[in-house]
Each structure stands twice: as C-alpha cells, then as structure tokens.
Design a protein around this motif. Sequence first.
Motif, PDB file in Angstrom:
ATOM      1  N   THR A 195      38.734 -18.091  38.475  1.00  0.00           N
ATOM      2  CA  THR A 195      39.276 -18.983  39.530  1.00  0.00           C
ATOM      3  C   THR A 195      39.516 -20.422  38.656  1.00  0.00           C
ATOM      4  OG1 THR A 195      37.050 -19.501  39.637  1.00  0.00           O
ATOM      5  CG2 THR A 195      37.935 -18.148  41.458  1.00  0.00           C
ATOM      6  N   PRO A 196      40.687 -20.994  39.094  1.00  0.00           N
ATOM      7  CA  PRO A 196      41.117 -22.438  38.432  1.00  0.00           C
ATOM      8  C   PRO A 196      41.134 -23.540  39.422  1.00  0.00           C
ATOM      9  CG  PRO A 196      43.032 -21.343  39.227  1.00  0.00           C
ATOM     10  CD  PRO A 196      41.640 -20.619  39.926  1.00  0.00           C
ATOM     11  N   TYR A 197      40.219 -23.711  40.545  1.00  0.00           N
ATOM     12  CA  TYR A 197      40.389 -24.750  41.650  1.00  0.00           C
ATOM     13  C   TYR A 197      39.337 -25.783  41.178  1.00  0.00           C
ATOM     14  CZ  TYR A 197      42.557 -20.486  43.499  1.00  0.00           C
ATOM     15  OH  TYR A 197      43.107 -19.295  43.583  1.00  0.00           O
ATOM     16  N   THR A 198      38.174 -25.656  40.893  1.00  0.00           N
ATOM     17  CA  THR A 198      37.336 -26.795  40.859  1.00  0.00           C
ATOM     18  C   THR A 198      36.868 -27.235  39.703  1.00  0.00           C
ATOM     19  OG1 THR A 198      35.352 -25.539  41.055  1.00  0.00           O
ATOM     20  CG2 THR A 198      36.483 -25.975  43.292  1.00  0.00           C
ATOM     21  N   TYR A 199      35.934 -28.374  39.387  1.00  0.00           N
ATOM     22  CA  TYR A 199      35.631 -28.671  38.074  1.00  0.00           C
ATOM     23  C   TYR A 199      34.460 -27.685  37.830  1.00  0.00           C
ATOM     24  CZ  TYR A 199      32.896 -31.183  34.542  1.00  0.00           C
ATOM     25  OH  TYR A 199      32.194 -31.610  33.340  1.00  0.00           O
ATOM     26  N   GLY A 200      33.707 -27.093  38.598  1.00  0.00           N
ATOM     27  CA  GLY A 200      33.030 -26.018  38.206  1.00  0.00           C
ATOM     28  C   GLY A 200      33.819 -24.798  37.539  1.00  0.00           C
ATOM     29  N   ASP A 201      34.707 -24.391  38.077  1.00  0.00           N
ATOM     30  CA  ASP A 201      35.742 -23.600  37.673  1.00  0.00           C
ATOM     31  C   ASP A 201      36.243 -23.844  36.331  1.00  0.00           C
ATOM     32  OD1 ASP A 201      35.478 -22.098  40.018  1.00  0.00           O
ATOM     33  OD2 ASP A 201      37.099 -22.847  40.838  1.00  0.00           O
ATOM     34  N   TRP A 202      36.494 -25.176  36.221  1.00  0.00           N
ATOM     35  CA  TRP A 202      36.981 -25.567  34.785  1.00  0.00           C
ATOM     36  C   TRP A 202      36.061 -25.267  33.786  1.00  0.00           C
ATOM     37  CZ3 TRP A 202      40.677 -26.500  31.579  1.00  0.00           C
ATOM     38  CH2 TRP A 202      40.324 -27.181  30.437  1.00  0.00           C
ATOM     39  N   VAL A 203      34.874 -26.037  34.055  1.00  0.00           N
ATOM     40  CA  VAL A 203      33.646 -25.660  32.996  1.00  0.00           C
ATOM     41  C   VAL A 203      33.364 -24.044  32.918  1.00  0.00           C
ATOM     42  CG1 VAL A 203      31.465 -26.276  32.391  1.00  0.00           C
ATOM     43  CG2 VAL A 203      33.062 -28.002  33.507  1.00  0.00           C
ATOM     44  N   GLY A 204      33.173 -23.409  33.984  1.00  0.00           N
ATOM     45  CA  GLY A 204      32.556 -22.046  33.937  1.00  0.00           C
ATOM     46  C   GLY A 204      33.541 -21.040  33.279  1.00  0.00           C
ATOM     47  N   ASP A 205      34.836 -21.421  33.284  1.00  0.00           N
ATOM     48  CA  ASP A 205      35.725 -20.438  32.591  1.00  0.00           C
ATOM     49  C   ASP A 205      36.143 -21.115  31.454  1.00  0.00           C
ATOM     50  OD1 ASP A 205      35.573 -18.203  34.165  1.00  0.00           O
ATOM     51  OD2 ASP A 205      37.058 -18.689  35.605  1.00  0.00           O
ATOM     52  N   PHE A 206      37.073 -22.101  31.588  1.00  0.00           N
ATOM     53  CA  PHE A 206      37.945 -22.567  30.412  1.00  0.00           C
ATOM     54  C   PHE A 206      37.002 -23.403  29.288  1.00  0.00           C
ATOM     55  CE2 PHE A 206      40.432 -22.172  33.951  1.00  0.00           C
ATOM     56  CZ  PHE A 206      41.903 -21.833  33.332  1.00  0.00           C
ATOM     57  N   VAL A 207      36.241 -24.160  29.959  1.00  0.00           N
ATOM     58  CA  VAL A 207      35.375 -25.003  28.818  1.00  0.00           C
ATOM     59  C   VAL A 207      34.333 -23.845  28.171  1.00  0.00           C
ATOM     60  CG1 VAL A 207      33.599 -26.760  28.631  1.00  0.00           C
ATOM     61  CG2 VAL A 207      35.582 -27.174  30.035  1.00  0.00           C
ATOM     62  N   LEU A 208      34.032 -23.080  28.848  1.00  0.00           N
ATOM     63  CA  LEU A 208      33.232 -21.891  28.155  1.00  0.00           C
ATOM     64  C   LEU A 208      33.951 -21.181  27.024  1.00  0.00           C
ATOM     65  CD1 LEU A 208      30.823 -20.408  27.698  1.00  0.00           C
ATOM     66  CD2 LEU A 208      31.169 -18.853  29.525  1.00  0.00           C
ATOM     67  N   ALA A 209      35.103 -20.936  27.250  1.00  0.00           N
ATOM     68  CA  ALA A 209      36.010 -20.240  26.458  1.00  0.00           C
ATOM     69  C   ALA A 209      36.301 -21.461  25.181  1.00  0.00           C
ATOM     70  CB  ALA A 209      37.462 -19.798  27.057  1.00  0.00           C
TER      71      ALA A 209
END
Length: 349
Positions: free
Chosen positions: A127-141
């Motif tokens: 999911t790419p919608y919220t700050y939580g999504d950003w950290v949970g998916d992208f920043v983790l990667a």
Amino acid sequence: MKVIGNLDWRHPMVRLRIWVATPIQKLLAAAGRWKPARKTELECEQKDQVTAVGDRGPQMRLAYKAPRSEFIDDTNIDYTPAGIALKNGVCIARYSIRPPSTVEILKSRTVKAARTIPAGTIIEAETPYTYGDWVGDFVLALTTAKNITEPLILPKVLADKSYVIRDVEALGISYIVADEAIRIEKARIMQKRVPSYYWGEDHVAAFREKFRITPPAPIPGSILYLGRFDTHSEAAQRVYPSQEVARIVESLGGTVFDTRNASPAKFDELAPHMETIIADQGSALFGVMHSQTKNVIELTQDDWWHSANLFIANGSGVENYAVVHIFNKTEADLRARIERHLREFGVKP
C-alpha cells in the motif's frame, strides 16, 4: 471515507467496488492483460507471539511461507507516475507499489515511456497511501537492502509527499522522480519481504542504524501523549477523543504532543520524555524507534486496529503494551482505563 485509493473496507461502496472489480480482474489476468501475484507468493504463516493486554490479546507475527530474496532483476520495465510497473504493456503486480486498478490494466497497452534510463531500482510494496505505508514498505526496504542499484525511481504519487524526499535524502540515496513513464533498461526490483508491517528487532535495528538514531535513556516517570487531534488522515478518516485524553494526561503530569507536528527530528527531541507513551492509533507511534520507551497505551477505534505498532514497539524494546478501545467511552471511562494500565505497568505519575 475513501472509496478510491486506500480502501476503507468498512465502507459499503468500497465493498461494492471490490465485488464488481474482482471477477473482471480475474478475466483480464486469464487473458494475459496483467500479471497478479500468485497465491503461493502471498501465503503467510504465523510466527512469534507478542504480548498485548487490554482490549486486544497476544498477536502473532506473520511471515511469508515462501521466503523472498532481496531483489529481482528484469529488463525493459516501464514505470508510471502512479508506481505501476509494466513489461511489454502488461502490468506486473509484484513489481509495483500496489496492484493495478481495472482502469490501469485496460489502459496498460497505451503506456509509452517518455524517456529511458540504463538502470535503476524500484520497490515492490503493498500500500502506498500513508506515512505508515511509506515507512512500513519503502523505508524498510531502503534500510535493510544491501544491493540497491542507484538511482532509486520514485513515482510522482510518492514524491509529492514531503516526507518521502526528506527520508530518501536523509538516507543518502540518489533518486529520480517518475513524473512521466520511465523505461528502465536494467531494473532492480526490491522485493517486499515482510507482509504488512510485521517488523522484528532486526528491522528496527536497521532503521536506527541507517538514520543514525541513538535512543537516550528516558526521564523516569515521564509520560507523553501522542494525540491526533484534528489530523486529516491520508487513508480512512478516524476520530479520537484527543482533547479529553490530553486533559487526562496533563492531570497526570504528562506532556501532550500534537502529532500533526511530528518529524524524525521532533521525536529525537521528545525521546527523553517517552518512558511511557499514550497514543491515538496511528503511525506517530513509530516514534518509539527514537526512544527507549518502556510502556505504551494505544487508543484505537474498536473496528480499526492493526498490530503494526505493537510489533514495531516490541522490536524497539517496549516492555508493556496495552490497547484500549474508545467507542462509547466517556472521559471518566478513559481515565479509569489509562490509570489502570499505568498501575499495572508500575508507572507512578
């Protein structure tokens, strides 16, 4: 409630939209118009149990049954401003930041790259919608990967969010923005290796290392309230009794923080005051990665809760975690619940 975008499954129009779209997308996949993730690629299993008390009991961590490698390499991938990846005019879900919509699938063969780059990295997400999504998916990667081929290609839909560029630059990764479709001749796709936000200690450690975070010891007895107040959610709108809880926390000698002003720098500043956190459910609770928090009391809508914060808190060293449902609770009810959990955790305001 959002119907388009980050779907709020509680909304009847969302359920209707999914009901209509699902058989159409199955037919389009069978016709080779797009490539969804295979069922075996999405299957999960339960692993470590993490303790929560209050209105939610212990939770199990999810992990993919089939472990995923760090990356996949592919050639001649077209990447759109919406973060959808295509090859030969076919949308590929496992290369994209979310599964494509029916309209995107139908229009996929009309996508023409405006420019070509020799190499770059894109990130598979959920999911790419919220700050939580950003950290949970992208920043983790970005914080756990060892083999990123720069530049990182950011779809415009993400790059338009201020925190995205801020975080990528803080990590020192070169990037370009796909404000038009870009062809990547040699594409590296960083695979999503953790379903949803089921972080462990190693993930939190990587986050702290890459962002150069050294959590300080908290002031004994300190309490910080992370209130959403009038926050406008990027996803489904949620309403919390923030004013009432702020009064309760202030009467206990705690500090109140409006999470609309949240940032990594602000959490570094607040960290000494975070021995105990009381928080409205939301990604501001990721601030525990900047602190040595011992106790968390999370306030949540009864029908809108995800254990992401519990797992990130556990990975950050939090010892005690309580969840309190807010529906039909007066200020007196909330005070009683908060004070009860503080006593259980040995907190003396």
